[in-house]
Design a protein around this motif. Structure first.
Motif, PDB file in Angstrom:
ATOM      1  N   VAL A 118       0.766  -1.112  -0.021  1.00 56.62           N
ATOM      2  CA  VAL A 118      -0.031  -0.196  -0.086  1.00 56.62           C
ATOM      3  C   VAL A 118       0.856   1.348   0.010  1.00 56.62           C
ATOM      4  O   VAL A 118       1.954   1.272   0.785  1.00 56.62           O
ATOM      5  CB  VAL A 118      -0.912   0.151   1.183  1.00 56.62           C
ATOM      6  N   ARG A 119       0.540   2.201  -0.692  1.00 58.93           N
ATOM      7  CA  ARG A 119       1.297   3.243  -0.990  1.00 58.93           C
ATOM      8  C   ARG A 119       0.955   4.586  -0.166  1.00 58.93           C
ATOM      9  O   ARG A 119      -0.620   4.876  -0.283  1.00 58.93           O
ATOM     10  CB  ARG A 119       1.488   3.698  -2.462  1.00 58.93           C
ATOM     11  N   VAL A 120       1.594   5.365   0.554  1.00 52.96           N
ATOM     12  CA  VAL A 120       0.976   6.415   1.264  1.00 52.96           C
ATOM     13  C   VAL A 120       1.900   7.720   0.485  1.00 52.96           C
ATOM     14  O   VAL A 120       3.255   7.895   0.547  1.00 52.96           O
ATOM     15  CB  VAL A 120       1.457   6.558   2.601  1.00 52.96           C
ATOM     16  N   VAL A 121       0.859   8.911  -0.027  1.00 53.57           N
ATOM     17  CA  VAL A 121       1.542   9.876  -0.672  1.00 53.57           C
ATOM     18  C   VAL A 121       0.958  10.971  -0.121  1.00 53.57           C
ATOM     19  O   VAL A 121       0.125  11.371   0.705  1.00 53.57           O
ATOM     20  CB  VAL A 121       1.267   9.914  -2.167  1.00 53.57           C
ATOM     21  N   GLY A 122       1.459  12.263  -0.702  1.00 56.91           N
ATOM     22  CA  GLY A 122       0.822  13.477  -0.173  1.00 56.91           C
ATOM     23  C   GLY A 122       1.712  14.289   0.634  1.00 56.91           C
ATOM     24  O   GLY A 122       2.694  14.462   0.181  1.00 56.91           O
ATOM     25  N   ALA A 123       0.933  14.942   1.940  1.00 56.83           N
ATOM     26  CA  ALA A 123       1.639  15.751   2.597  1.00 56.83           C
ATOM     27  C   ALA A 123       2.543  14.735   3.559  1.00 56.83           C
ATOM     28  O   ALA A 123       2.143  15.009   4.788  1.00 56.83           O
ATOM     29  CB  ALA A 123       0.774  16.692   3.442  1.00 56.83           C
ATOM     30  N   VAL A 124       3.624  14.220   3.157  1.00 52.16           N
ATOM     31  CA  VAL A 124       4.389  13.481   3.781  1.00 52.16           C
ATOM     32  C   VAL A 124       5.772  13.783   3.554  1.00 52.16           C
ATOM     33  O   VAL A 124       6.077  14.512   2.591  1.00 52.16           O
ATOM     34  CB  VAL A 124       3.905  11.802   3.480  1.00 52.16           C
ATOM     35  N   GLN A 125       6.705  13.343   4.536  1.00 53.82           N
ATOM     36  CA  GLN A 125       8.077  13.578   4.420  1.00 53.82           C
ATOM     37  C   GLN A 125       8.689  13.012   3.113  1.00 53.82           C
ATOM     38  O   GLN A 125       9.398  13.676   2.270  1.00 53.82           O
ATOM     39  CB  GLN A 125       8.826  13.079   5.313  1.00 53.82           C
ATOM     40  N   GLN A 126       8.314  11.900   2.711  1.00 56.98           N
ATOM     41  CA  GLN A 126       8.655  11.066   1.571  1.00 56.98           C
ATOM     42  C   GLN A 126       7.406   9.869   1.273  1.00 56.98           C
ATOM     43  O   GLN A 126       6.951   9.524   2.388  1.00 56.98           O
ATOM     44  CB  GLN A 126      10.020  10.529   1.509  1.00 56.98           C
ATOM     45  N   ASP A 127       7.177   9.724   0.037  1.00 62.75           N
ATOM     46  CA  ASP A 127       6.375   8.387  -0.084  1.00 62.75           C
ATOM     47  C   ASP A 127       6.609   7.306   0.287  1.00 62.75           C
ATOM     48  O   ASP A 127       7.924   6.966   0.636  1.00 62.75           O
ATOM     49  CB  ASP A 127       6.182   8.316  -1.659  1.00 62.75           C
ATOM     50  N   CYS A 128       5.858   6.619   1.165  1.00 60.79           N
ATOM     51  CA  CYS A 128       5.939   5.472   1.813  1.00 60.79           C
ATOM     52  C   CYS A 128       5.267   4.135   1.370  1.00 60.79           C
ATOM     53  O   CYS A 128       4.013   4.305   0.709  1.00 60.79           O
ATOM     54  CB  CYS A 128       5.522   5.197   3.369  1.00 60.79           C
ATOM     55  N   VAL A 129       5.950   3.239   0.696  1.00 55.85           N
ATOM     56  CA  VAL A 129       5.485   1.982   0.245  1.00 55.85           C
ATOM     57  C   VAL A 129       5.736   0.920   1.269  1.00 55.85           C
ATOM     58  O   VAL A 129       6.713   0.381   1.389  1.00 55.85           O
ATOM     59  CB  VAL A 129       6.098   1.442  -0.972  1.00 55.85           C
ATOM     60  N   LEU A 130       4.225   0.547   1.825  1.00 49.65           N
ATOM     61  CA  LEU A 130       4.323  -0.406   2.963  1.00 49.65           C
ATOM     62  C   LEU A 130       3.749  -1.705   2.844  1.00 49.65           C
ATOM     63  O   LEU A 130       2.657  -1.760   1.856  1.00 49.65           O
ATOM     64  CB  LEU A 130       3.391   0.453   3.984  1.00 49.65           C
ATOM     65  N   PRO A 131       4.048  -2.642   3.628  1.00 49.98           N
ATOM     66  CA  PRO A 131       3.575  -4.047   3.494  1.00 49.98           C
ATOM     67  C   PRO A 131       2.006  -4.003   3.728  1.00 49.98           C
ATOM     68  O   PRO A 131       1.494  -3.457   4.437  1.00 49.98           O
ATOM     69  CB  PRO A 131       4.264  -4.949   4.227  1.00 49.98           C
ATOM     70  N   PHE A 132       1.280  -4.732   2.776  1.00 47.98           N
ATOM     71  CA  PHE A 132      -0.082  -4.755   2.814  1.00 47.98           C
ATOM     72  C   PHE A 132      -0.416  -5.909   4.058  1.00 47.98           C
ATOM     73  O   PHE A 132      -0.007  -6.986   4.160  1.00 47.98           O
ATOM     74  CB  PHE A 132      -0.723  -5.309   1.928  1.00 47.98           C
ATOM     75  N   SER A 133      -1.492  -5.415   4.956  1.00 49.18           N
ATOM     76  CA  SER A 133      -2.148  -6.397   5.866  1.00 49.18           C
ATOM     77  C   SER A 133      -3.446  -6.110   5.935  1.00 49.18           C
ATOM     78  O   SER A 133      -3.942  -5.076   6.072  1.00 49.18           O
ATOM     79  CB  SER A 133      -1.317  -5.998   7.164  1.00 49.18           C
ATOM     80  N   PRO A 134      -4.485  -7.078   5.803  1.00 47.08           N
ATOM     81  CA  PRO A 134      -5.833  -6.776   5.618  1.00 47.08           C
ATOM     82  C   PRO A 134      -6.389  -6.503   6.933  1.00 47.08           C
ATOM     83  O   PRO A 134      -7.270  -6.133   7.084  1.00 47.08           O
ATOM     84  CB  PRO A 134      -6.262  -8.454   5.451  1.00 47.08           C
ATOM     85  N   ALA A 135      -5.335  -6.528   8.041  1.00 52.48           N
ATOM     86  CA  ALA A 135      -5.985  -6.204   9.258  1.00 52.48           C
ATOM     87  C   ALA A 135      -5.804  -4.640   9.695  1.00 52.48           C
ATOM     88  O   ALA A 135      -6.160  -4.048  10.581  1.00 52.48           O
ATOM     89  CB  ALA A 135      -5.373  -6.797  10.549  1.00 52.48           C
ATOM     90  N   ARG A 136      -4.891  -3.877   8.693  1.00 53.40           N
ATOM     91  CA  ARG A 136      -4.795  -2.273   8.867  1.00 53.40           C
ATOM     92  C   ARG A 136      -5.734  -1.460   8.358  1.00 53.40           C
ATOM     93  O   ARG A 136      -6.272  -1.696   7.455  1.00 53.40           O
ATOM     94  CB  ARG A 136      -3.266  -2.153   8.336  1.00 53.40           C
ATOM     95  N   ASP A 137      -5.957  -0.382   8.874  1.00 56.26           N
ATOM     96  CA  ASP A 137      -6.780   0.403   8.294  1.00 56.26           C
ATOM     97  C   ASP A 137      -5.906   1.753   7.894  1.00 56.26           C
ATOM     98  O   ASP A 137      -4.789   1.890   8.124  1.00 56.26           O
ATOM     99  CB  ASP A 137      -8.020   1.024   9.307  1.00 56.26           C
ATOM    100  N   PRO A 138      -6.628   2.545   7.261  1.00 55.38           N
ATOM    101  CA  PRO A 138      -5.773   3.883   6.861  1.00 55.38           C
ATOM    102  C   PRO A 138      -4.819   4.682   7.686  1.00 55.38           C
ATOM    103  O   PRO A 138      -3.829   4.858   7.593  1.00 55.38           O
ATOM    104  CB  PRO A 138      -6.912   4.973   6.144  1.00 55.38           C
ATOM    105  N   LEU A 139      -5.332   4.808   8.897  1.00 59.28           N
ATOM    106  CA  LEU A 139      -4.502   5.445   9.904  1.00 59.28           C
ATOM    107  C   LEU A 139      -3.456   4.742  10.384  1.00 59.28           C
ATOM    108  O   LEU A 139      -2.503   5.091  10.541  1.00 59.28           O
ATOM    109  CB  LEU A 139      -5.442   5.733  11.245  1.00 59.28           C
ATOM    110  N   ASN A 140      -3.462   3.401  10.388  1.00 56.26           N
ATOM    111  CA  ASN A 140      -2.333   2.349  10.653  1.00 56.26           C
ATOM    112  C   ASN A 140      -1.252   2.564   9.719  1.00 56.26           C
ATOM    113  O   ASN A 140      -0.070   2.690   9.837  1.00 56.26           O
ATOM    114  CB  ASN A 140      -2.737   1.051  10.734  1.00 56.26           C
ATOM    115  N   TYR A 141      -1.597   2.582   8.583  1.00 55.79           N
ATOM    116  CA  TYR A 141      -0.649   2.893   7.360  1.00 55.79           C
ATOM    117  C   TYR A 141       0.164   4.310   7.604  1.00 55.79           C
ATOM    118  O   TYR A 141       1.329   4.312   7.412  1.00 55.79           O
ATOM    119  CB  TYR A 141      -1.144   2.739   6.064  1.00 55.79           C
ATOM    120  N   VAL A 142      -0.782   5.266   7.626  1.00 55.83           N
ATOM    121  CA  VAL A 142      -0.098   6.628   7.814  1.00 55.83           C
ATOM    122  C   VAL A 142       0.622   6.687   9.125  1.00 55.83           C
ATOM    123  O   VAL A 142       1.615   7.560   9.062  1.00 55.83           O
ATOM    124  CB  VAL A 142      -1.440   7.764   7.899  1.00 55.83           C
ATOM    125  N   GLN A 143       0.266   6.186  10.200  1.00 55.87           N
ATOM    126  CA  GLN A 143       1.149   6.099  11.313  1.00 55.87           C
ATOM    127  C   GLN A 143       2.739   5.624  11.098  1.00 55.87           C
ATOM    128  O   GLN A 143       3.534   5.892  11.759  1.00 55.87           O
ATOM    129  CB  GLN A 143       0.688   5.513  12.625  1.00 55.87           C
TER     130      GLN A 143
END
Length: 261
Positions: free
Chosen positions: A157-182
């Motif tokens: 899953v990719r996190v972009v936008g107002a972040v220090q830099q893009d993050c490409v994080l391992p997918f987990s079905p148990a995670r919600d959007p806030l978990n990834y952004v953290q």
């Protein structure tokens, strides 16, 4: 009694061929990616997405949810969308400089350069799972010049936008959007109240992210989470900029998946 997949495919091929024989005015559709027979196929008025999927023989390992339908008819509006985002970014850069906010200027310039390099794809949301396309209500008619791309399933899953830099994080079905952004440090110019969830099929959802409006949401593998910028940076466009940015990101199908065009 249900038909076997093989019989369904045979029936679809027959439909595709029959329609192709009905008219001398032929159009083309190009299908690439995870298919057995990539290429450009001729079709006649009345042919639908299923016909193209069957003609190209979509592979079992194709990732249907991230498949992309690119339409020439969508290019004009997406080109306007890109220009509007570019204008708003340049306006926000001027305002950030006036406010002596160098970190925000750097973030906005980074996105201005990135948007400039992004293509106008013409991607539109569409169901492209061949089995589901047997339902006529979601089996859309083809348009001249259509392109369909079937990717392989990603693992992130990719996190972009107002972040220090893009993050490409391992997918987990148990995670919600806030978990990834953290797990992806945000920028000081980030809006703390909302997130935009861009699912791999191009659908966009606004998610509450603050303590007072926090929401759960299912995040599909291959999704992109856009952390919005503080709306006040965009003056008269403050209400629309982040929505338009998320809509633009939804057209950038290569942000998720493994595409081989």
């Amino acid at each position: 009694m249900t038909l076997s997949v093989a019989k369904l495919v045979k029936a679809a091929c027959s439909i595709f061929i029959a329609i192709s024989a009905q008219s001398a005015i032929a159009q083309t559709v190009t299908v690439t990616g995870a298919v057995e027979s990539p290429g450009t196929f001729t079709w006649q008025p009345g042919t639908r997405l299923l016909g193209a999927a069957v003609a190209a023989q979509v592979r079992p390992d194709a990732w249907y949810q991230g498949a992309a339908l690119l339409r020439e008819s969508a290019v004009k509006e997406q080109r306007k969308l890109k220009r509007g985002i570019q204008f708003d970014l340049q306006t926000a850069i001027v305002q950030a400089r006036a406010q002596n906010a160098p970190a925000t200027v750097e973030l906005l310039q980074r996105w201005a350069q990135r948007i400039q390099s992004m293509p106008v794809t013409g991607r539109v949301p569409a169901e492209l799972n061949p089995l589901k396309l047997w339902l006529l209500s979601i089996n859309s008619l083809l348009e001249p010049g259509d392109k369909i791309i079937y990717p392989l399933r990603p693992t992130s899953v990719r996190v972009v936008g107002a972040v220090q830099q893009d993050c490409v994080l391992p997918f987990s079905p148990a995670r919600d959007p806030l978990n990834y952004v953290q797990d992806c440090p945000t920028h000081e110019a980030a809006d703390p109240n909302h997130l935009f969830l861009v699912q791999p099929d191009g659908k966009v959802q606004v998610i509450g992210a603050a303590y007072w409006n926090a929401e759960d949401a299912w995040v599909a593998v291959g999704a992109t989470i856009y952390v919005p910028l503080v709306p006040t940076q965009f003056g008269s466009s403050s209400e629309d900029f982040n929505k338009e940015m998320a809509a633009w990101l939804a057209t950038q199908y290569t942000l998720g998946g493994s595409y081989n065009e």
